[in-house]
Design a protein around this motif. Sequence first.
Motif, mmCIF file in Angstrom:
data_model
loop_
_atom_site.group_PDB
_atom_site.id
_atom_site.type_symbol
_atom_site.label_atom_id
_atom_site.label_comp_id
_atom_site.label_asym_id
_atom_site.label_seq_id
_atom_site.Cartn_x
_atom_site.Cartn_y
_atom_site.Cartn_z
ATOM 1 N N LYS A 86 -47.740 -17.606 -28.849
ATOM 2 C CA LYS A 86 -48.105 -16.417 -29.629
ATOM 3 C C LYS A 86 -47.233 -16.334 -30.875
ATOM 4 O O LYS A 86 -46.186 -16.983 -30.959
ATOM 5 C CB LYS A 86 -47.910 -15.134 -28.809
ATOM 6 N N THR A 87 -47.652 -15.523 -31.826
ATOM 7 C CA THR A 87 -46.853 -15.289 -33.030
ATOM 8 C C THR A 87 -46.738 -13.788 -33.275
ATOM 9 O O THR A 87 -47.512 -13.001 -32.733
ATOM 10 C CB THR A 87 -47.478 -15.947 -34.272
ATOM 11 N N GLU A 148 -47.139 -25.468 -29.051
ATOM 12 C CA GLU A 148 -47.204 -24.341 -28.123
ATOM 13 C C GLU A 148 -48.602 -23.745 -27.993
ATOM 14 O O GLU A 148 -48.849 -22.939 -27.113
ATOM 15 C CB GLU A 148 -46.242 -23.234 -28.587
ATOM 16 N N SER A 149 -49.498 -24.143 -28.858
ATOM 17 C CA SER A 149 -50.831 -23.556 -28.856
ATOM 18 C C SER A 149 -51.614 -23.946 -27.604
ATOM 19 O O SER A 149 -51.653 -25.112 -27.222
ATOM 20 C CB SER A 149 -51.614 -23.997 -30.084
ATOM 21 N N PRO A 150 -52.290 -22.964 -26.988
ATOM 22 C CA PRO A 150 -53.136 -23.300 -25.846
ATOM 23 C C PRO A 150 -54.423 -23.998 -26.292
ATOM 24 O O PRO A 150 -55.148 -24.549 -25.477
ATOM 25 C CB PRO A 150 -53.440 -21.935 -25.212
ATOM 26 N N TYR A 151 -54.689 -23.968 -27.589
ATOM 27 C CA TYR A 151 -55.891 -24.586 -28.142
ATOM 28 C C TYR A 151 -55.488 -25.833 -28.909
ATOM 29 O O TYR A 151 -54.976 -25.750 -30.013
ATOM 30 C CB TYR A 151 -56.623 -23.610 -29.078
#
Length: 157
Positions: A86-87, A148-151
């Motif tokens: 997240k950011t 870190e992105s889930p995508y």
Amino acid sequence: METCIIKSPLGYTKISGDDLGVASISVLNSEEKITDIIPIELEDCVHQLTEYFEGKRTQFDLCLNPEGTDFQKRVWEALQTIPHGKTRSYLELSQQLGDVKAIRAVANANGKNPLWIVVPCHRVIGSDGSLTGYAGGLYRKQWLLEHESPYKQQSLF
């Protein structure tokens, strides 16, 4: 104060700390000699960073002991509440700390974060979604956010 140098996917990383905790983690812009024997005080940090880069760790569980002002430490603690993947914007972070007018001070404290990755200053972006300043270089910030992105972006070619 014990120190070691390790190699990460983003370059050589210098870690310093002692019995009181990890004081600093920084990415270096030059090639350095990798430490042969990791000091016992830093072994857990090296292990957890390795797991992070391997995609096996999303949270760190380390005793931290950075030097900074009380305000900087409050900002660094707030950074640790940003979830993996997240950011937050600088504005959201200053609101979380209770003072929207402190946005520049928050950004300044963010930029002085001595604990690269473990205190995730890379997760702070501009209000418009832009990747604003990053002491380690914007290409590293982009890499960390993608890591870190889930995508996961797939290559077309």
